[in-house]
Design an enzyme around this catalytic site. Sequence first.
Site, PDB file in Angstrom:
ATOM      1  N   TYR A  67       1.063  -0.952  -0.004  1.00 27.85           N
ATOM      2  CA  TYR A  67      -0.239  -0.119  -0.306  1.00 27.85           C
ATOM      3  C   TYR A  67       1.077   1.108   0.039  1.00 27.85           C
ATOM      4  O   TYR A  67       1.892   0.862   1.098  1.00 27.85           O
ATOM      5  CB  TYR A  67      -0.673   0.509   1.119  1.00 27.85           C
ATOM      6  CG  TYR A  67      -2.510  -0.357   0.781  1.00 27.85           C
ATOM      7  CD1 TYR A  67      -3.268   0.148   0.088  1.00 27.85           C
ATOM      8  CD2 TYR A  67      -2.656  -1.192   1.408  1.00 27.85           C
ATOM      9  CE1 TYR A  67      -4.463   0.130  -0.072  1.00 27.85           C
ATOM     10  CE2 TYR A  67      -4.362  -1.343   1.010  1.00 27.85           C
ATOM     11  CZ  TYR A  67      -4.796  -0.554   0.460  1.00 27.85           C
ATOM     12  OH  TYR A  67      -6.452  -1.162  -0.091  1.00 27.85           O
ATOM     13  N   GLU A  69      -0.626   4.446  -0.715  1.00 27.31           N
ATOM     14  CA  GLU A  69      -2.187   5.797  -0.648  1.00 27.31           C
ATOM     15  C   GLU A  69      -0.794   7.429  -0.060  1.00 27.31           C
ATOM     16  O   GLU A  69      -0.133   7.740   0.646  1.00 27.31           O
ATOM     17  CB  GLU A  69      -2.823   6.329   0.492  1.00 27.31           C
ATOM     18  CG  GLU A  69      -3.369   4.923   0.292  1.00 27.31           C
ATOM     19  CD  GLU A  69      -4.583   4.679   1.088  1.00 27.31           C
ATOM     20  OE1 GLU A  69      -4.902   5.520   2.826  1.00 27.31           O
ATOM     21  OE2 GLU A  69      -5.789   4.365   0.498  1.00 27.31           O
ATOM     22  N   ASP A 222      -7.600  13.580 -24.476  1.00 31.29           N
ATOM     23  CA  ASP A 222      -7.548  12.149 -24.024  1.00 31.29           C
ATOM     24  C   ASP A 222      -6.731  11.427 -25.318  1.00 31.29           C
ATOM     25  O   ASP A 222      -7.619  11.145 -26.345  1.00 31.29           O
ATOM     26  CB  ASP A 222      -9.111  11.737 -24.071  1.00 31.29           C
ATOM     27  CG  ASP A 222      -8.749  10.867 -23.233  1.00 31.29           C
ATOM     28  OD1 ASP A 222      -7.786   9.115 -24.050  1.00 31.29           O
ATOM     29  OD2 ASP A 222     -10.315  10.092 -23.174  1.00 31.29           O
ATOM     30  N   THR A 248      -4.527   6.216 -21.573  1.00 29.04           N
ATOM     31  CA  THR A 248      -4.184   5.001 -20.607  1.00 29.04           C
ATOM     32  C   THR A 248      -3.015   4.519 -21.165  1.00 29.04           C
ATOM     33  O   THR A 248      -2.938   5.182 -21.738  1.00 29.04           O
ATOM     34  CB  THR A 248      -5.073   3.835 -21.456  1.00 29.04           C
ATOM     35  OG1 THR A 248      -6.114   4.217 -22.841  1.00 29.04           O
ATOM     36  CG2 THR A 248      -6.562   4.262 -20.741  1.00 29.04           C
ATOM     37  N   LYS A 251      -2.932   0.519 -24.964  1.00 28.39           N
ATOM     38  CA  LYS A 251      -3.182   0.347 -25.949  1.00 28.39           C
ATOM     39  C   LYS A 251      -2.485   0.812 -27.400  1.00 28.39           C
ATOM     40  O   LYS A 251      -1.468  -0.435 -27.064  1.00 28.39           O
ATOM     41  CB  LYS A 251      -5.033   1.912 -26.828  1.00 28.39           C
ATOM     42  CG  LYS A 251      -5.831   1.741 -25.485  1.00 28.39           C
ATOM     43  CD  LYS A 251      -7.094   1.973 -25.458  1.00 28.39           C
ATOM     44  CE  LYS A 251      -8.437   2.249 -25.525  1.00 28.39           C
ATOM     45  NZ  LYS A 251      -7.824   3.014 -24.057  1.00 28.39           N
ATOM     46  N   ARG A 257      -2.208  -2.406 -18.116  1.00 32.31           N
ATOM     47  CA  ARG A 257      -3.968  -1.399 -18.227  1.00 32.31           C
ATOM     48  C   ARG A 257      -3.447  -0.586 -17.299  1.00 32.31           C
ATOM     49  O   ARG A 257      -3.413  -0.973 -15.554  1.00 32.31           O
ATOM     50  CB  ARG A 257      -4.933  -2.324 -18.027  1.00 32.31           C
ATOM     51  CG  ARG A 257      -5.220  -3.480 -18.802  1.00 32.31           C
ATOM     52  CD  ARG A 257      -6.253  -4.584 -18.649  1.00 32.31           C
ATOM     53  NE  ARG A 257      -7.881  -3.285 -18.920  1.00 32.31           N
ATOM     54  CZ  ARG A 257      -8.163  -3.283 -19.676  1.00 32.31           C
ATOM     55  NH1 ARG A 257      -7.470  -4.694 -20.817  1.00 32.31           N
ATOM     56  NH2 ARG A 257      -9.028  -2.865 -20.145  1.00 32.31           N
TER      57      ARG A 257
END
Length: 475
Positions: A67, A69, A222, A248, A251, A257
Site C-alpha cells: 500500500y 497512499e 485524451d 491509458t 493500447k 492496464r
Amino acid sequence: MAATTNGGTGDQTFWLQQDISVDDPEMYDLVRQEKMRQLKGLELIASENFASKAALQCLGSCLNNKYSEGMVGARYYGGNEFIDKIETLCIQRALQVYGLKSEDWAVNVQPLSGSPANFAVYTAIVEPHGRIMGLDLPDGGHLTHGFQTQTRKISATSIFFESMPYKVDPVSGLIDYDELQRNVKLFLPKLIIAGVSCYSRNLDYKRFREIADSVGAYLMADMAHISGLVAAGLIPSPFEYCDIVTSTTHKTLRGVRSGIIFSRRGVRKILKNGDKQMYNLEKPINDAVFPGLQGGPHNHAIAGVAVALKQALTPEYKEYQQQVIKNCQAMSKVMVERGYKVVTGGSDNHLILIDLRSKGIDGARAEKVLEDISIAVNKNTCPGDKSALKPSGLRLGAPALTSRNFTEKDFEQVADFIDRGVLLAIEIQEGCGPLLKDFKAKLSTDEGTKAKIAALREQVEKFAIDFPMPGFDDW
C-alpha cells in the site's frame, strides 16, 4: 496444527508457494483457454494490445503487496522506499518519452485507468455541474467525454458535469470544427476535450487551442488510443497546445492496464496589467486522484507502465508503430476494394471504422459471426446512428496483431477473412427473424450454418497460430 519445515499441512510458506496449476486447477484451465483463444484468434479490437513479458512480470510481482497512499515522499504508510523510486522512475520516463521538461509538466501515474484519469481531471478542474465539451460517442468519442442520450445520462461524467457534445460532418466523417466554434460561444465550457475512441484521422490541436482560447476554456487531450503513436513521433503531439493530457497505457502504448495524467506548470497567460496568471492544475488533480477518487495506487501496474515507457524509447518501438500504421492502411485498402465504406475514407493512425449500412447488415450481427470464426472486433456506432446496441459499424485496429509480427501482406489476408465473415453473416441473416436473438439462434442450431462457421474458423486459426505472441510462454 503446528507449523512444519518440510512442506507439511501447517507450513504456510509452502502452501502459498504452490503453482496455480496445483493450487487452483479450475482457474489455471480458464487462463490457459483464454491464452489459446488469443493465440489462435485474430485480435482486431483497436483498444487492445499484447503487453511484453517484462511488463507482465511486474504485474505478477511482490509490488502487488504494498500500500502506498499519497505521493512520492509523502505516503500514509511506511515501507515505501522502493515504491517511491519506482513511481519516480515511471514519471521520469513518461516525461522523457514525450520530450517534456519537469519544470513545464507535472505527471501523475496513479490513475487506475483512463476513465478514472479523466474523471479526476473533471473533478479537479471543472468541479460539479461545470461544463465540458467532447466528441459525441456515436461520432467517435468516448463515454467519459460526457455522453448522454435524450432520455438518460449514460456516463457519470454527464451526471456530475454539464455536457454538450461536438459532432463530425455526417458525409465526410471529419470533426466539424466550425460547428464547435459556434457552439462553444453559446455553451461556454470550462473544459474542451480533444480526444477520440473511434476516429481514424489526426486531430487539429492548433484549431482546438484557438477555439478553447476564444472562451477561456482549458484544453484537455485524451490520447488514450494514440499515445504510442505520439510517443514514436509519427502523428501530431497534443503537448504543444494542450493544458492537460490524459491517457491509458495499454493500447498503442503497449503497456499494462493503467492511466496517466500530464498537467502544465508555470505561466498560463499574461494579463492586461502585465501580471502573470499561473497554472493551478497539479495539486487539484493530485488531490482528486487521491484522496478524492482512489485509495492506494497499483504499484505493480505503475512498474509495468515504467517498463513499457522504457521500451518506447527504443528504435524497435518506433519501427513497431510505423508498422501499425502501414498495417492499418493495408487493411483499409482491401476493405475499400471489397466495396466497404471506410468512414473518413481511410486512416492516419491505428484504426478504421467500417460502415456496414450499404451491405444491409449491422455491426452486432457481423461482430457475432466474426467472433465465432475467431476474429475479435467490436461493433461501433457510425455517424448518424441512433442506437449503440444496434450500431452500423465495426471498429478494426492493428496494434495487437502488429505486436505478433503481422505485416501488410498478413493484414491483407486478415481483411479477406473479415470480408468472408461479413458475407457469411449476410447470408445467415436471410430468412431470420428481425431480432438479434433470432440471428443467434440460427447460428447455434442450423447445421448448415454451423458447418460453414466451423470451416472458416479452422482456416482463421490455422493462419493465426503460426505467429508468435508476447508474454508468458508457460500457460
